[in-house]
Structure formats: structure tokens, C-alpha cells
Design a protein around this motif. Structure first.
Motif, mmCIF file in Angstrom:
data_model
loop_
_atom_site.group_PDB
_atom_site.id
_atom_site.type_symbol
_atom_site.label_atom_id
_atom_site.label_comp_id
_atom_site.label_asym_id
_atom_site.label_seq_id
_atom_site.Cartn_x
_atom_site.Cartn_y
_atom_site.Cartn_z
ATOM 1 N N ASN A 64 0.845 -1.190 0.000
ATOM 2 C CA ASN A 64 0.000 0.000 0.000
ATOM 3 C C ASN A 64 0.882 1.242 0.000
ATOM 4 O OD1 ASN A 64 -2.616 -1.324 0.288
ATOM 5 N ND2 ASN A 64 -1.948 -1.837 2.353
ATOM 6 N N TYR A 66 0.772 5.442 0.032
ATOM 7 C CA TYR A 66 -0.045 6.621 0.275
ATOM 8 C C TYR A 66 0.757 7.864 -0.108
ATOM 9 C CZ TYR A 66 -2.551 3.188 3.106
ATOM 10 O OH TYR A 66 -3.218 2.072 3.536
ATOM 11 N N ASN A 71 -4.436 6.298 -2.231
ATOM 12 C CA ASN A 71 -4.057 5.010 -1.654
ATOM 13 C C ASN A 71 -3.908 4.054 -2.824
ATOM 14 O OD1 ASN A 71 -3.765 2.543 -0.436
ATOM 15 N ND2 ASN A 71 -5.810 2.477 0.465
ATOM 16 N N ASN A 85 -7.526 3.818 -4.373
ATOM 17 C CA ASN A 85 -8.536 4.097 -3.347
ATOM 18 C C ASN A 85 -9.583 2.989 -3.298
ATOM 19 O OD1 ASN A 85 -7.211 6.551 -2.840
ATOM 20 N ND2 ASN A 85 -8.467 7.630 -4.340
#
Length: 314
Positions: A64, A66, A71, A85
Motif C-alpha cells: 500500500n 499513500y 491510496n 482508493n
């Protein structure tokens, strides 16, 4: 430039060259910008590990990232795709006016950014994070602080230098709604393989709890969050080998809770095959699919918790 690596059965190397092995199966922060310079774009990279057959071996299942308000999730089994996302998106993709580029290169899914951050993850469980020197000394997480000194890489999330790898890794654990994950498994650890989680998470099982469009509990979601109920349902179903009486009890409890808040709940018994007594019925037998009864456990806080159900045999 610095490079952090994660590969195989969870072998790691920090930006500063510290090598270590760690078999935890939770979600952990690998690299995070912990500086304060306004000229540097902040970002965080987490990884979710999973068990691979043996309880002694884990592998990287999802990365993941960010950054720039996105995301970006890269899953091992989703070659040529990422999740933006939470939405599965085919590659290549360009975001933020070209500041983020996502593409497939051979077996690897690659993210390239305008700040020099590059992340590559391939289906052979190899992760490579590359940073430019502008982030020198401003990093934290399991990839270390990027200051060319491997001796001080093992800093916990609260800034304390530790000597045990498991303690270090555990401090960088991220909440991931996985009740089966562990930092270290000695023996007989609880597991639930991915195929079972997918099965128990479908709309005829626990998925009915969080189903938004046309789901029986859809009007309750904003009042009583379905997330914990869904997670606990998966947990119970795995521990009890898919016993549907467990499912019926969980659904009935959620329905009652929603009703207590004055929220309308639509028919959940038909799609889940639960009768009025809270038991599961089978169309093939015309009766109950099981003769089990279920008792919730008193959590000691004045509430009953269904996520640790006792199955009582008559």
C-alpha cells in the motif's frame, strides 16, 4: 540514492544496508517520510504479509502506497492492475497531472513519481523501494532512516532504539482488520486461508453484512458500522469451519442492534438461509443444516461478544 528491498520468505534490506529476516503476517510500515521539510512530498508505504502453507513462512501479499492523497494498492495476484482508493484499475495509469505513473514492466508493477520515489513489486514476492538523496535522514519504518548508518536503523515507531527485530517490527504494525495475523508464530497459530476468506466474505455468507447496494443492512451502515461485525463474522466462520449457525447468530445480532437504533433492516434470512430461530436451514433436507447451538461469551465489560463464540455440542 537509497534502495530498500523485501524478497522471498521475508528477507529485508534497509536503505542503509541492514539485512534482517522477519516472518510476521500483519501489515507493517516499511517506509515513511518523517521529516518536516515543506519541499518534500510526504508518503507512507505499508506491506501486508500472509502465510504461505507453513506457519513458519510468510510472504508479501500487498503493498500500500499513500502519496498525493491516493491510496495505491498493489496485490500479488492482480498482475497488470492496481487498486486506486480501493477500485481495481488496469495499467498503465497516470495521476496528478503526471506526478504519478503506474505501469507494468515484465513481471513487476511499478510506480514512479516526480519526487524520485520508485516502487516495484513483482509476483515473485520481490519489493524494491528507491529514494533520491533529497530524503536523506528523513525516513522511518522498517526500511530504516536512510542516513548511511545501519547501526541506528532499528528505531521503533515512538523513536526508541531497540535490539530485537520482532519488537522493532511490531512497533510498526498497522491496523489491518486481520484477526489471524501474528508477529511470531511458535506453533498451532490460528489461520484462515485466502480461499476461505473469499468464500465466507461473499454475499451468501458474511458479505451480506457490508453489502451496500441492495443489501439488507444498507440503511444501518451509517448508524452501526458493519466493519467490525464483518471482520468478526469472517473470524468466527473460519474458526468453526464455515458452520452456518454461527453466521445466523452474527446476522441476527446485527439485525437486532440495528433495530434497537430504529433502523429498518430488510430480509436477511432468505439470502443467508437462516430460519426464525436463528438456525441455518437446508433446502435439501428441509430442516436445520446443523444441530449445534451457539453461546456468546461475556467479554467482562457488560457486553456480549460474538467474535469468540463457544460451540456447544449437545
Amino acid at each position: 540514492m537509497g534502495t530498500c528491498l523485501g524478497s522471498g520468505d521475508k528477507h529485508y534490506q534497509t536503505f542503509d544496508g541492514l539485512k534482517f529476516d522477519f516472518q510476521g503476517t500483519c501489515t507493517y510500515t516499511l517506509a515513511k517520510y518523517c521529516g518536516s521539510a515543506a519541499t518534500l512530498e510526504p508518503f507512507t508505504i505499508d506491506e501486508k504479509n500472509a502465510n504461505r502453507g507453513s506457519q513458519d513462512i510468510s510472504f508479501l501479499r500487498v503493498t500500500n502506497i499513500y502519496i498525493y492523497g491516493y491510496n495505491i494498492s498493489i496485490y500479488k495476484r492482480e498482475v497488470g492492475k492496481v487498486r486506486l482508493n480501493g477500485v481495481i484499475t488496469s495499467l498503465p495509469v497516470t495521476l496528478k497531472d503526471g506526478k504519478i505513473r503506474l505501469y507494468q514492466k515484465g513481471l513487476s508493477t511499478v510506480m514512479q513519481t516526480d519526487v524520485g520515489l520508485r516502487v516495484g513489486y513483482n509476483k515473485n514476492w520481490h519489493l524494491e523501494i528507491t529514494l533520491p538523496s533529497s530524503y536523506y535522514g528523513a525516513m522511518c519504518g522498517l526500511c530504516g532512516n536512510f542516513n548511511q548508518n545501519p547501526e541506528d536503523d532499528m528505531m521503533s515507531s515512538n523513536g526508541i532504539k531497540v535490539s530485537a527485530i520482532m519488537v522493532w517490527a511490531a512497533s510498526w504494525k498497522v491496523q489491518d482488520r486481520d484477526p489471524f495475523c501474528w508477529h511470531s508464530c511458535q506453533e498451532n497459530c490460528l489461520t484462515c486461508d485466502e480461499s476461505k476468506r473469499d468464500l465466507y466474505g461473499d454475499d451468501s455468507h458474511c458479505g451480506v453484512i457490508s453489502k451496500a447496494v441492495g443489501g439488507p443492512f444498507r440503511e444501518c451502515h451509517s448508524t452501526v458500522s458493519p466493519e467490525n461485525v464483518f471482520d468478526n463474522c469472517i473470524y468466527d466462520m473460519c474458526l468453526n469451519e464455515g458452520n452456518k449457525t454461527i453466521l445466523c447468530v452474527v446476522l441476527e445480532t446485527y439485525a437486532d442492534t440495528c433495530g434497537d437504533h430504529g433502523v429498518t433492516v430488510y430480509d436477511w434470512r432468505t439470502p443467508s438461509s437462516c430460519d426464525e430461530s436463528g438456525s441455518w436451514y437446508s433446502d435439501e433436507t428441509g430442516g436445520n443444516g446443523t444441530n449445534l447451538t451457539v453461546s456468546p461469551i461475556d467479554g467482562g465489560d457488560g457486553h456480549l461478544h460474538l467474535h469468540h463464540c463457544q460451540v456447544l455440542w449437545p
